[in-house]
Design an enzyme around this catalytic site. Structure first.
Site, PDB file in Angstrom:
ATOM      1  N   TYR A 185       7.941 -64.114  -1.056  1.00  0.00           N
ATOM      2  CA  TYR A 185       7.574 -65.233  -1.925  1.00  0.00           C
ATOM      3  C   TYR A 185       6.171 -65.654  -1.542  1.00  0.00           C
ATOM      4  O   TYR A 185       5.948 -66.160  -0.443  1.00  0.00           O
ATOM      5  CB  TYR A 185       8.591 -66.357  -1.742  1.00  0.00           C
ATOM      6  N   LYS A 224       7.800 -62.406  -5.361  1.00  0.00           N
ATOM      7  CA  LYS A 224       7.711 -63.510  -6.316  1.00  0.00           C
ATOM      8  C   LYS A 224       6.281 -64.031  -6.235  1.00  0.00           C
ATOM      9  O   LYS A 224       5.873 -64.607  -5.232  1.00  0.00           O
ATOM     10  CB  LYS A 224       8.711 -64.613  -5.981  1.00  0.00           C
TER      11      LYS A 224
END
Length: 303
Positions: A143, A171
């Site tokens: 992330y 992400k």
């Protein structure tokens, strides 16, 4: 002619994984029954999975037992084929590895991992962080949120992490849609997931294979339709829908994103509710703007 992309049938971290909000009772305790119902409702409305214990789930305010129980609740509520990919962010690698092990024991299919939350030790620290958590054996979706962590998982770092077999996807939350192309040049097999709602169309048509999503918490059917149109590059459908929904989607990348999505949920008849401290109620002018924009879209039939 290839079949349209409409499901997450290939890998657990593909498709629409909703970064779920977390409902609290009046005394700020977690309402696990309401959370289980929310997971089931998202599945029934076309989403492919959930990512509990992310920032939208206010994980920083949860104690250890609450955090573990949220994961177990999501997994118990999930229907067959529905992904649960918990966030396992923590101050250090040992804590994050503990949460990854808890997720594995509970039955999660993958985890999502920020770099270290506070210590900015540089590239070697980041690599060690991901190596440590990878010891658990679950697929890791990195992330990249340099706004919160002050650590930027640049394309070259992502390529190194992927080259070592430490991550399967990222992400991407910078909002810089140009990064997609550099990531794919340096690590062609690394899956890129849309990280903020307000770049869904841009990254969807570029080739993103998933979306860790915020606003499906409130309007899942409309956002599922938008995702499918974007990844299938159906601009005749996607572009007007994106223009309509963007007035809400852009809140996902603002500091008030948890408040905003919970308020839109309340207006849509869902259980959004209050946030835990340190979040305090929004200013009246922000409430008025969000209310106006949400009601406008709901009146047009978006759900």
């Amino acid at each position: 002619m290839s079949e349209p992309i409409t499901s997450a049938a290939t890998k657990p971290w593909h498709g629409i994984l909703v970064a779920t909000t977390l409902p609290f009772a009046e005394d700020y305790s977690v309402d696990y029954d309401a959370y289980a119902q929310h997971v089931q409702w998202l599945a029934a409305n076309g989403c492919h999975g959930v990512s509990p214990n992310g920032s939208l789930g206010e994980y920083q305010t949860l104690d250890d037992e609450e955090r573990a129980r949220v994961v177990r609740t999501a997994i118990e509520a999930a229907p067959d084929g529905f992904t649960v990919m918990p966030g396992v962010a923590a101050y250090g690698a040992l804590q994050a590895r503990k949460w990854a092990a808890q997720a594995a024991e509970a039955g999660a299919q993958a985890v999502m991992l920020l770099p270290p939350n506070t210590y900015r030790g540089g590239r070697d620290s980041v690599l060690d962080h991901y190596r440590t958590v990878a010891e658990v054996g679950l697929p890791i979706v990195a992330y990249n949120n340099p706004f919160d962590t002050r650590i930027d998982l640049t394309p070259d770092i992502l390529a190194e992490l992927h080259g070592e077999g430490l991550i399967v996807a990222v992400k991407e939350f910078t909002g810089d849609v140009r990064r997609f192309y550099e990531i794919k040049e340096l690590a062609p097999e690394l899956d890129v997931l849309v990280g903020s709602d307000d770049v869904l169309l841009e990254l969807g048509i570029a080739g993103a294979v998933g979306w860790v999503a915020g606003y499906p918490n409130a309007i899942p059917r409309a956002t599922v339709e938008l995702y499918n149109a974007a990844v299938n590059r159906d601009l005749d459908k996607a572009l007007p829908l994106y223009r309509e929904l963007h007035k809400l989607l852009r809140w996902d990348s603002k500091p008030q994103f948890v408040h905003a999505i919970k308020l839109s949920m309340d207006l849509a008849g869902r259980n959004g509710g209050k946030c835990r401290p340190p979040r305090v109620p929004l200013a009246p002018e922000l409430i008025a703007k969000l209310t106006e924009d949400t009601r406008d879209l709901l009146a047009k039939g978006y759900r």
